[in-house]
Design a protein around this motif. Sequence first.
Motif, PDB file in Angstrom:
ATOM      1  N   ARG A 139       8.650  16.637   3.703  1.00 17.02           N
ATOM      2  CA  ARG A 139       8.502  15.854   4.937  1.00 17.02           C
ATOM      3  C   ARG A 139       7.201  15.060   4.929  1.00 17.02           C
ATOM      4  N   LEU A 140       6.152  15.651   4.399  1.00 16.48           N
ATOM      5  CA  LEU A 140       4.887  14.916   4.294  1.00 16.48           C
ATOM      6  C   LEU A 140       5.037  13.711   3.363  1.00 16.48           C
ATOM      7  N   ALA A 141       5.832  13.880   2.310  1.00 18.23           N
ATOM      8  CA  ALA A 141       6.021  12.787   1.359  1.00 18.23           C
ATOM      9  C   ALA A 141       6.795  11.626   1.957  1.00 18.23           C
ATOM     10  N   GLU A 142       7.525  11.874   3.053  1.00 15.73           N
ATOM     11  CA  GLU A 142       8.313  10.814   3.679  1.00 15.73           C
ATOM     12  C   GLU A 142       7.474   9.918   4.591  1.00 15.73           C
ATOM     13  N   HIS A 143       6.238  10.309   4.880  1.00 19.88           N
ATOM     14  CA  HIS A 143       5.385   9.484   5.731  1.00 19.88           C
ATOM     15  C   HIS A 143       5.165   8.114   5.080  1.00 19.88           C
ATOM     16  N   GLY A 144       5.286   7.090   5.850  1.00 17.85           N
ATOM     17  CA  GLY A 144       5.132   5.731   5.333  1.00 17.85           C
ATOM     18  C   GLY A 144       6.450   5.032   5.075  1.00 17.85           C
ATOM     19  N   LEU A 145       7.498   5.805   4.834  1.00 16.84           N
ATOM     20  CA  LEU A 145       8.800   5.180   4.586  1.00 16.84           C
ATOM     21  C   LEU A 145       9.315   4.380   5.782  1.00 16.84           C
ATOM     22  N   ALA A 153       7.773 -20.062   6.908  1.00 19.42           N
ATOM     23  CA  ALA A 153       7.740 -18.786   7.640  1.00 19.42           C
ATOM     24  C   ALA A 153       8.908 -17.895   7.224  1.00 19.42           C
ATOM     25  N   THR A 154      10.087 -18.484   7.059  1.00 24.44           N
ATOM     26  CA  THR A 154      11.232 -17.704   6.586  1.00 24.44           C
ATOM     27  C   THR A 154      10.997 -17.187   5.176  1.00 24.44           C
ATOM     28  N   ALA A 155      10.395 -18.020   4.326  1.00 26.84           N
ATOM     29  CA  ALA A 155      10.118 -17.596   2.955  1.00 26.84           C
ATOM     30  C   ALA A 155       9.174 -16.398   2.935  1.00 26.84           C
ATOM     31  N   ILE A 156       8.155 -16.422   3.788  1.00 34.70           N
ATOM     32  CA  ILE A 156       7.233 -15.288   3.852  1.00 34.70           C
ATOM     33  C   ILE A 156       7.964 -14.043   4.343  1.00 34.70           C
ATOM     34  N   GLY A 157       8.841 -14.212   5.336  1.00 36.34           N
ATOM     35  CA  GLY A 157       9.608 -13.075   5.828  1.00 36.34           C
ATOM     36  C   GLY A 157      10.461 -12.446   4.745  1.00 36.34           C
ATOM     37  N   LEU A 158      11.118 -13.279   3.944  1.00 36.29           N
ATOM     38  CA  LEU A 158      11.930 -12.751   2.844  1.00 36.29           C
ATOM     39  C   LEU A 158      11.066 -12.111   1.766  1.00 36.29           C
ATOM     40  N   ALA A 159       9.899 -12.709   1.497  1.00 33.77           N
ATOM     41  CA  ALA A 159       8.996 -12.151   0.488  1.00 33.77           C
ATOM     42  C   ALA A 159       8.476 -10.779   0.913  1.00 33.77           C
ATOM     43  N   ALA A 160       8.337 -10.572   2.222  1.00 34.11           N
ATOM     44  CA  ALA A 160       7.910  -9.255   2.712  1.00 34.11           C
ATOM     45  C   ALA A 160       9.067  -8.268   2.740  1.00 34.11           C
ATOM     46  N   ALA A 161      10.264  -8.746   3.088  1.00 31.63           N
ATOM     47  CA  ALA A 161      11.393  -7.841   3.304  1.00 31.63           C
ATOM     48  C   ALA A 161      12.015  -7.347   1.995  1.00 31.63           C
ATOM     49  N   ILE A 162      12.190  -8.235   1.019  1.00 30.95           N
ATOM     50  CA  ILE A 162      12.919  -7.860  -0.200  1.00 30.95           C
ATOM     51  C   ILE A 162      12.238  -6.712  -0.946  1.00 30.95           C
ATOM     52  N   PRO A 163      10.925  -6.787  -1.256  1.00 31.91           N
ATOM     53  CA  PRO A 163      10.297  -5.632  -1.920  1.00 31.91           C
ATOM     54  C   PRO A 163      10.335  -4.375  -1.076  1.00 31.91           C
ATOM     55  N   ALA A 164      10.216  -4.536   0.261  1.00 32.21           N
ATOM     56  CA  ALA A 164      10.229  -3.355   1.133  1.00 32.21           C
ATOM     57  C   ALA A 164      11.571  -2.645   1.068  1.00 32.21           C
ATOM     58  N   GLY A 201       0.812  -1.207   0.000  1.00 37.05           N
ATOM     59  CA  GLY A 201       0.000   0.000   0.000  1.00 37.05           C
ATOM     60  C   GLY A 201       0.846   1.257   0.000  1.00 37.05           C
ATOM     61  N   VAL A 202       1.918   1.252   0.822  1.00 38.84           N
ATOM     62  CA  VAL A 202       2.825   2.401   0.860  1.00 38.84           C
ATOM     63  C   VAL A 202       3.527   2.568  -0.480  1.00 38.84           C
ATOM     64  N   MET A 203       3.948   1.469  -1.086  1.00 35.95           N
ATOM     65  CA  MET A 203       4.643   1.550  -2.377  1.00 35.95           C
ATOM     66  C   MET A 203       3.767   2.192  -3.449  1.00 35.95           C
ATOM     67  N   ILE A 204       2.509   1.771  -3.512  1.00 38.84           N
ATOM     68  CA  ILE A 204       1.607   2.336  -4.517  1.00 38.84           C
ATOM     69  C   ILE A 204       1.381   3.821  -4.264  1.00 38.84           C
ATOM     70  N   GLU A 205       1.166   4.168  -2.987  1.00 37.62           N
ATOM     71  CA  GLU A 205       0.948   5.582  -2.648  1.00 37.62           C
ATOM     72  C   GLU A 205       2.175   6.419  -2.973  1.00 37.62           C
ATOM     73  N   LYS A 206       3.374   5.897  -2.694  1.00 39.27           N
ATOM     74  CA  LYS A 206       4.602   6.647  -2.967  1.00 39.27           C
ATOM     75  C   LYS A 206       4.852   6.781  -4.463  1.00 39.27           C
ATOM     76  N   PHE A 207       4.501   5.775  -5.224  1.00 40.85           N
ATOM     77  CA  PHE A 207       4.661   5.858  -6.678  1.00 40.85           C
ATOM     78  C   PHE A 207       3.844   7.030  -7.228  1.00 40.85           C
TER      79      PHE A 207
END
Length: 223
Positions: A109-115, A165-176, A37-43
Amino acid sequence: MTPHGPDLSLTALILAADPVVKSVMALLVLASIACWGVMIEKFITLGRLAREARAIKEIEQPQGDGLAAEVLRAGGTEWREGRDDEESGGEFRDRIERAMRSVFAARMRLAEHGLPILATTGSVAPFVGLFGTVWGIMNSFSGIAQRQDTSLATVAPGIAEALFATAIGLAAAIPAVMAYNRCAIRLGRIRAEGFSAIGTIAQRLARRPRVARPAAVRGAAAE
């Protein structure tokens, strides 16, 4: 368990997981959804900011409520107040530039919200997934001890759900992490472009014919 051995499908692994491992998976999935959600909003936001930063030195008359118009109005207000008698040209230009920079920096500064969500997920998610993995493997060894059975059919499901569980963690972390770095770089470029345009506009305004402050304004400033 299927006729041909343990069911290692994703659905089966999730349903058969320990409650702690399920909680870890759910937390990571929620964090991943928040990051997307943050990625789409920042784009969208950074694209609009980049256009407005470029427009600062292109528009002549501030119109509307866009960032470029707000920045130019702030500079125009300082310019119309004019220079004090003891104020040099450089100080006058700096005052105009500070007024415009203040408006621009506030919007940045407002644009940095969510980072921080991206940064936190990128750094913490792998360790949260690893915690789920360790917990699941501990449960697997506990099950082995209880059943006195070290066959693959006994060990595989527990270890598979733990590694999932590790795979899900990596799937969440890498795009972030990738999105955070991309957003940080783009914000830096927009900030540099905006400040450069503001410097040019401030210099241009300061070179215009001097506008003396009304006596009432000077008297109020002296008080």
